[in-house]
Design an enzyme around this catalytic site. Structure first.
Site, short mmCIF file in Angstrom:
data_model
loop_
_atom_site.label_atom_id
_atom_site.label_comp_id
_atom_site.label_asym_id
_atom_site.label_seq_id
_atom_site.Cartn_x
_atom_site.Cartn_y
_atom_site.Cartn_z
N GLY A 13 0.84 -1.20 0.00
CA GLY A 13 0.00 0.00 0.00
C GLY A 13 0.87 1.25 0.00
O GLY A 13 1.88 1.30 0.71
N ASP A 130 0.14 2.04 8.50
CA ASP A 130 -0.37 1.25 9.63
C ASP A 130 0.49 1.33 10.90
O ASP A 130 0.02 0.98 11.98
CB ASP A 130 -0.51 -0.22 9.22
CG ASP A 130 -1.50 -0.41 8.08
OD1 ASP A 130 -2.33 0.49 7.87
OD2 ASP A 130 -1.43 -1.46 7.41
N ARG A 248 -25.08 7.33 13.26
CA ARG A 248 -24.57 7.44 11.89
C ARG A 248 -23.18 6.81 11.81
O ARG A 248 -22.52 6.63 12.84
CB ARG A 248 -24.47 8.91 11.46
CG ARG A 248 -25.79 9.63 11.32
CD ARG A 248 -26.58 9.12 10.12
NE ARG A 248 -27.76 9.92 9.88
CZ ARG A 248 -28.93 9.76 10.50
NH1 ARG A 248 -29.06 8.84 11.44
NH2 ARG A 248 -29.96 10.53 10.19
O1 F6P Z 1 -1.52 -1.41 4.73
C1 F6P Z 1 -2.10 -0.19 4.40
C2 F6P Z 1 -3.60 -0.34 4.21
O2 F6P Z 1 -4.10 0.94 3.89
C3 F6P Z 1 -4.35 -0.94 5.39
O3 F6P Z 1 -4.58 -0.03 6.43
C4 F6P Z 1 -5.61 -1.43 4.71
O4 F6P Z 1 -6.16 -2.51 5.42
C5 F6P Z 1 -5.10 -1.88 3.36
O5 F6P Z 1 -3.87 -1.22 3.14
C6 F6P Z 1 -6.02 -1.62 2.21
O6 F6P Z 1 -5.42 -2.12 1.06
P1 F6P Z 1 -5.95 -1.82 -0.41
O7 F6P Z 1 -5.67 -0.39 -0.73
O8 F6P Z 1 -5.17 -2.77 -1.25
O9 F6P Z 1 -7.41 -2.09 -0.39
#
Ligand code: F6P
Length: 324
Positions: A13, A130, A248
């Protein structure tokens, strides 16, 4: 004779500050007499030879930009031994002496295998919002992500207050509660649900009933995506059934991954990446670089991958006390 080379890629990511990391790798390597090979689209790009020599000017005007100019990917092929062998061959053909991998846990696993199986020198730089990587106090992108999340929660606070509503606000973090915890503290939330805590929603419902009696008119609840009670929507449904409140939800989602990196993330990315190149040049390999108590530390990749990093108990307790 061909010039010696250091290669750099971003993987997994994306995280704000990755560009500052790439810039630091390029500038430091050039300073020490190396040419730099930029690898596009993470390990997938490496396997396919998607590479380009990066000069000083190629990384000008990027320190303030979110995302990664090198692009990124989560590669399936690199998880196979054949894929890694292809990748190693590209590096050898390109005369690369060492590789800097900027990414999270999965990227570190790939880097470690590339080092062990294919005899490639690798150093990992922690790049993920993260903040779940062992061997560093903070990861590149975390500070920006929590600032974005806090700003979003501040805005939700205005409307929650005006309408006297209860909001469940979901933040990222995968299996880690760092983003949720720091967002909760920074935004003065009523409650934070973390994967590290097996908090039962029933206890929270009891608290809400009591808070209702005390005329607490609105509530902001931060939900880590990996917590054991489910996402914001699921939790809102459970609460609506038994508590007479206007409920909400909001999911901050990928907003947390974008935007200009904070000064703190730019500094961290620069410091870690500068030292990652120096470590490679000094002959280190199979390590992840980190900053612990302001000191640069080198953690074997196997430890960085397998050891769990969790928010300190004291901080979790503090969040609870401050939200009472
Ligand atoms: O590891 C970074 C992150 O943004 C996490 O917080 C999240 O669970 C994941 O990547 C989402 O991944 P993607 O963008 O592939 O859906």
């Amino acid at each position: 004779m061909a010039k010696k080379r250091i290669a750099v890629l971003t993987s997994g990511g994306d995280a704000p500050g990755m560009n500052a990391a790439v810039r630091a790798v390029v500038r430091t390597s050039i300073y020490y007499g190396y040419q730099v090979l930029g690898i596009y689209r993470g390990y997938d790009g490496l396997i396919n030879g998607d590479v380009k020599v990066l000069r000083k000017g190629d990384v000008a005007n990027i320190i303030h930009r979110g995302g990664t100019i090198l692009k990124t990917a989560r590669s399936q092929e690199f998880m196979t031994k054949d894929g890694r062998a292809k990748a190693a061959q590209v590096l050898k053909n390109e005369n690369v002496e060492g590789l800097v991998v900027v990414g999270g846990n999965g990227s570190y696993t790939g880097a470690m295998k590339l080092g062990e199986e294919q005899n490639i020198k690798v150093v990992g730089v922690p790049g993920t919002i993260d903040n779940d990587i062992y061997g560093t106090d903070y990861t590149i992108g975390f500070d920006t992500a929590i600032n974005t999340a806090v700003e979003a929660v501040d805005k939700i606070r205005d409307t929650a207050d005006s309408h006297s509503r209860l909001f469940f606000i979901e933040v990222m973090g995968r299996h880690s509660g760092y983003i949720a915890l720091y967002t909760g503290i920074g935004s003065g939330a009523t409650k934070v649900f973390l994967p590290e805590r097996d908090d039962d929603i029933k206890a929270f419902i009891a608290y809400l009933k009591e808070a209702g009696r005390r005329n607490k008119l609105f509530n902001l609840v931060i939900v880590a995506e990996g917590n054991t009670n489910g996402g914001a929507a699921e939790m809102a449904e459970k609460v609506k059934e038994v508590v007479d409140m206007d409920v909400r939800t909001a999911v901050i989602g990928h907003l947390q991954r974008g935007g200009a990196p904070t000064a703190s993330d730019r500094f961290l990315a620069s410091k870690l990446s500068y030292n990652a190149v120096r470590a490679l040049i000094d002959g280190q390999t199979g390590v992840a670089i980190g900053l612990v108590n302001k000191n640069i530390v080198y953690t074997p990749l196997i430890e960085a991958i397998t050891k769990k990093k969790e928010p300190e108990e004291g901080i979790i307790q503090m969040a609870e006390i401050l939200s009472l």
